[in-house]
Design a protein around this motif. Sequence first.
Motif, PDB file in Angstrom:
ATOM      1  N   ALA A  42       1.005  -1.210   0.038  1.00 46.96           N
ATOM      2  CA  ALA A  42      -0.209  -0.079   0.141  1.00 46.96           C
ATOM      3  C   ALA A  42       0.763   1.240  -0.129  1.00 46.96           C
ATOM      4  O   ALA A  42       0.447   2.195  -0.665  1.00 46.96           O
ATOM      5  CB  ALA A  42      -1.001   0.008   1.138  1.00 46.96           C
ATOM      6  N   ALA A  43       2.159   1.227   0.767  1.00 47.02           N
ATOM      7  CA  ALA A  43       3.032   2.300   0.803  1.00 47.02           C
ATOM      8  C   ALA A  43       3.590   2.499  -0.267  1.00 47.02           C
ATOM      9  O   ALA A  43       3.769   3.836  -1.050  1.00 47.02           O
ATOM     10  CB  ALA A  43       3.983   2.277   1.867  1.00 47.02           C
ATOM     11  N   ARG A  45       2.199   1.944  -3.364  1.00 41.53           N
ATOM     12  CA  ARG A  45       1.153   2.331  -4.382  1.00 41.53           C
ATOM     13  C   ARG A  45       1.075   3.921  -4.030  1.00 41.53           C
ATOM     14  O   ARG A  45       0.830   4.637  -5.005  1.00 41.53           O
ATOM     15  CB  ARG A  45      -0.161   1.398  -4.076  1.00 41.53           C
ATOM     16  N   LYS A  46       1.127   4.276  -2.721  1.00 42.78           N
ATOM     17  CA  LYS A  46       0.790   5.520  -2.380  1.00 42.78           C
ATOM     18  C   LYS A  46       2.136   6.427  -2.719  1.00 42.78           C
ATOM     19  O   LYS A  46       1.741   7.376  -3.366  1.00 42.78           O
ATOM     20  CB  LYS A  46       0.572   5.693  -0.803  1.00 42.78           C
ATOM     21  N   LYS A  47       3.219   5.847  -2.637  1.00 46.50           N
ATOM     22  CA  LYS A  47       4.477   6.669  -3.154  1.00 46.50           C
ATOM     23  C   LYS A  47       4.592   6.761  -4.706  1.00 46.50           C
ATOM     24  O   LYS A  47       4.717   7.893  -5.339  1.00 46.50           O
ATOM     25  CB  LYS A  47       5.632   5.893  -2.652  1.00 46.50           C
ATOM     26  N   HIS A  50       1.892   9.533  -5.477  1.00 43.02           N
ATOM     27  CA  HIS A  50       2.414  10.706  -5.099  1.00 43.02           C
ATOM     28  C   HIS A  50       3.463  10.986  -6.460  1.00 43.02           C
ATOM     29  O   HIS A  50       3.365  12.356  -6.680  1.00 43.02           O
ATOM     30  CB  HIS A  50       3.166  10.618  -3.536  1.00 43.02           C
TER      31      HIS A  50
END
Length: 411
Positions: A42-43, A45-47, A50
């Motif tokens: 998830a991190a 994908r978030k990165k 961003h």
Amino acid sequence: MAHKPTNPYYHPEERGNGYSPRPTSPYNEKGGANAVQQRAAAARRKKAAHKKRVHRLMAVLAVVLVGCGVVCFAVYNLLNNLVTGGAAPLPDDIVTEDALQGDVVNILCAGIDFEEGRNYPNGMGFTDVILYVSFDIKANKISMLQIPRDTYIGDAADTGGTGKINAVAMHSESDPPIAALASLINQQFKLPIDYYITIDMDAFKEAINALGGIEVTIPRDIVDDYGNTLPAGTHKIDGATAEFMVRQRHMYGNQDIGRLEMQRYMYSALLKTFKSLPLTDAIKLIPTYIKYVKTDINLAKMYSLANKVVKVPSENILMFTMPGEGCTVNKQSVFSTHLEATAEILNEYFRPYSDPVSADQLGLIELQNTVSSVNDGTGQSMDSIDDGTAQWGQGNIPDEPETSSSSAPAA
């Protein structure tokens, strides 16, 4: 014994009630993933999301910056074209040598006069005001040489038969026409020229009127051929009065030389006005400037020079008239150079970092030299004009110290 479900999310009460079996939990060890891995994914994908947003923002910002750059470039070119009028530069072979670039800037200023009813095929009239300006940036000094309009140059350039320096540009086929005059001065005076400024004399009147007049001090009465008089003293004058002041010559015993000396008082007034000119007044001058001024000094260079000029103290601004005397050639009144006196002034004040040039190395013509004491070439400092201590026909500039390179003897 009751059946123990392997799926912690399994609800027995849902069995047989038409519900679809719930999917296997992503946290089931048999699925090959655990909570730490899921959070890491998830991190990531978030990165990644961003980074996409940042890239999109950077792309938009780049487009905006490029657009602003294009607009600024277009505006600068527009203003630069307005400042220079699309003027062509001077020949490269007459500019200041590379070793002195940045230390000295030499500019040819010419006031253009047009006679009514005369044809001017190249758009250039008589250069009745010729001012050579040497700005010693390194020493924060300015030396100006007034070259009489009737200076005799012989057949060194096409003058339409007059042999006078003020007709060189008018008969020139060069681009720009003033380049012919610049090249002639380079050849005869052995002085480099980096830029030029030509000003239609009509601009003189309009600019002063646009400023609402300027304050000028006149050391003696000025009288024309009809008895009209501008008395000595300090006056606020308009454009027409300013023209009256700088054009009269018959009242002086030495005619054009006297007129050149009186013009120094106008230069002093203009320089003082320029140094204190607010932006609102400077804007008023733009239409007149665009209409009547031509120069090859670009906008950036002009801004840089203007900032430096306003910091030069008036005691460091010196004015000279080329030494010589009037005489007659082919039934025409002309001005004959005094070679030795001219060479001395040029070496001392206009070649601060260059080797001296002897009188016989100059290309100037001395037709006669009958004046034993030459006062007409003696310099005056601008502060003496400003404070009223300048004496008519007399100089006040002390000789340079013997150790100065500018006072080296002629070769």
